[in-house]
Design an enzyme around this catalytic site. Structure first.
Site, PDB file in Angstrom:
ATOM      1  N   ASP A  78      42.147  38.134 -14.391  1.00  0.00           N
ATOM      2  CA  ASP A  78      43.159  39.176 -14.617  1.00  0.00           C
ATOM      3  C   ASP A  78      44.374  38.961 -13.721  1.00  0.00           C
ATOM      4  OD1 ASP A  78      41.431  39.817 -12.440  1.00  0.00           O
ATOM      5  OD2 ASP A  78      42.042  41.913 -12.509  1.00  0.00           O
ATOM      6  N   ASP A 109      48.241  33.453  -8.516  1.00  0.00           N
ATOM      7  CA  ASP A 109      47.161  34.438  -8.282  1.00  0.00           C
ATOM      8  C   ASP A 109      46.506  34.816  -9.600  1.00  0.00           C
ATOM      9  OD1 ASP A 109      45.504  36.343  -7.235  1.00  0.00           O
ATOM     10  OD2 ASP A 109      47.077  37.751  -6.710  1.00  0.00           O
ATOM     11  N   GLU A 143      39.749  42.179 -10.727  1.00  0.00           N
ATOM     12  CA  GLU A 143      40.007  42.036  -9.296  1.00  0.00           C
ATOM     13  C   GLU A 143      41.277  42.788  -8.908  1.00  0.00           C
ATOM     14  OE1 GLU A 143      41.184  40.578  -5.383  1.00  0.00           O
ATOM     15  OE2 GLU A 143      42.361  40.405  -7.202  1.00  0.00           O
ATOM     16  N   GLU A 144      42.277  42.733  -9.770  1.00  0.00           N
ATOM     17  CA  GLU A 144      43.578  43.324  -9.431  1.00  0.00           C
ATOM     18  C   GLU A 144      43.592  44.835  -9.615  1.00  0.00           C
ATOM     19  OE1 GLU A 144      45.630  41.697  -7.910  1.00  0.00           O
ATOM     20  OE2 GLU A 144      45.713  39.610  -8.561  1.00  0.00           O
ATOM     21  N   HIS A 358      52.298  38.278  -7.261  1.00  0.00           N
ATOM     22  CA  HIS A 358      52.638  39.647  -7.719  1.00  0.00           C
ATOM     23  C   HIS A 358      54.144  39.846  -7.892  1.00  0.00           C
ATOM     24  CE1 HIS A 358      48.549  41.646  -6.495  1.00  0.00           C
ATOM     25  NE2 HIS A 358      48.400  40.366  -6.839  1.00  0.00           N
TER      26      HIS A 358
HETATM   27 ZN   LIG Z   1      43.996  37.300  -6.691  1.00  0.00          ZN
END
Ligand SMILES: [Zn+2]
Length: 385
Positions: A78, A109, A143-144, A358
């Site tokens: 994700d 990421d 995870e996010e 991000h």
């Molecule tokens: Zn990550």
């Protein structure tokens, strides 16, 4: 797709796989087909692939071999939302290479970590079909976001059936300014408090007839800020207390409020656990005359991987390939390592440079993805060959 580079590196299989993954719009907790792509590659390598969905979250656990030790590569498919699409210089879900950097949401990421792991596994197994122990992969799409139905639940399921993982390499972007300059060997704990202080609303000119919760809370807040929680230790920085929100007042100049709400967070070292921290905070409140309610949320206890074979292998692999030993760090936010480590698993995080994660125009150096593939492969050789 347009390629604005002539670099041959862009033909590397890890780059091709990374591009495929970025095209999946896997905004958390949606996996958007990423795990099917990974499972197909793993199946071809002889892994037993087990989808482990919980709620709306997709998880994949894959394993090849049935003996110890188990070396597990872990990560997430994700990504965080791209934010304002029109601020990106290119479509966040259409990978594009400019000047040796590959742009796209999740490029750093952590889809590059996943792509490098898969290709490293392919290369390692091609030359070491009969390696010692077992290889595994643990992948989540949670995870996010809330991180409730992802790695946590998979680890619970593995523990319930007595399946142990000795070593875990997490592909989170751990590097600071160059690939491999930093690896994470632990993370601080994170504990949040949601506070309500109750008073009595009143006229600002008649404080004796009211009870102002701001006045009640102010000295407690000062104490929470000035207290030395600990001095840190050789592996962790000192524990820190931060207020993130305070609300009180009805927006009128001659009325004192009847209630105050606040939210704070403690990032803490292994000198504490969450129960002892909570007790300490309550002691401070209880030493003052204050009517309050405090609700807690624990994101994760601190964890630390002790020196041993896994850290040695990661350090040696990075050193051989970059010429420099990585810094062993416990900094940064929390990671899914907090769910894996409590099972007695050694966890090390090694991944690309985190400068753009991000952000708008997230990117990764394509050379770094290729070098990371070599690092992961070398770690397998050092531990299992
Ligand atoms: Zn990550």
């Amino acid at each position: 797709m347009t390629r604005l580079t002539t670099n041959d590196a862009s033909d590397h299989p890890a780059i091709a796989l990374l591009e495929q993954l970025i095209r999946c719009r896997s905004v958390t907790p949606n996996d958007a087909g990423c795990q099917d792509i990974l499972a197909e590659r793993l199946q071809q390598l002889g892994f037993a692939c087990e989808p482990m969905p919980f709620g709306e979250v997709s998880n994949l656990y894959a394993r090849r071999g049935d003996t110890d030790p188990v070396l597990c590569f872990a990560g997430h498919t994700d990504v965080v939302p791209p934010g304002a699409d029109d601020e990106w210089n290119s479509d966040p879900f259409e990978p594009i290479i400019r000047d040796g950097d590959l742009y796209g949401r999740g490029s750093a990421d952590m889809k590059s970590g996943l792509a490098a792991m898969i290709v490293a596994l392919e290369e390692f197994i091609a030359s070491h079909a009969n390696f010692d122990g077992s290889l595994a992969m643990l992948i989540t799409s949670d995870e996010e976001g809330a991180a409730r139905d992802g790695t946590l639940k998979v680890m619970q399921a593995l523990q319930a059936r007595g399946e142990k993982i000795q070593w875990c390499v997490l592909g989170e972007p751990s590097s600071h300014s160059s690939l491999g300059d930093m690896v994470r060997v632990g993370r601080r704990g994170s504990l949040s408090g949601m506070l309500t202080v109750r008073g009595i609303q009143g006229h600002v000119a008649y404080p004796e007839l009211a009870d102002n919760p701001i006045r009640r809370f102010a000295p407690i807040l000062a104490e929470l800020h000035t207290i030395e929680w600990d001095k840190g230790n050789e592996n962790f920085p000192p524990t820190s207390f931060q207020v993130v929100e305070i609300h009180a007042g009805i927006g009128f100049p001659n009325v004192t409020p009847g209630e105050l709400t606040a939210r704070f967070n403690l990032r803490y070292s292994t000198e504490w656990n969450h129960d002892r921290l909570k007790t300490r905070v309550h002691e401070i409140f209880d030493a003052h005359e204050v009517d309050y309610e405090l609700n807690w949320h624990l994101s994760g206890e601190p964890f630390l991987t002790q020196p041993g074979k896994l850290i040695d292998a990661v350090v040696d692999a990075v050193k051989e390939i970059t010429g420099n030993a990585p810094e062993l760090s416990t900094g940064g936010g929390t990671s899914d390592g907090r769910f894996i480590s409590p099972a007695g698993t050694d966890v090390v995080e090694l991944g690309p440079v985190n400068a753009s994660i991000h952000k708008i125009d997230e990117h990764v150096r394509i050379d770094d993805v290729i070098t990371l593939t070599t690092m992961y492969k070398r770690i397998m050789e050092l531990l299992l060959a």
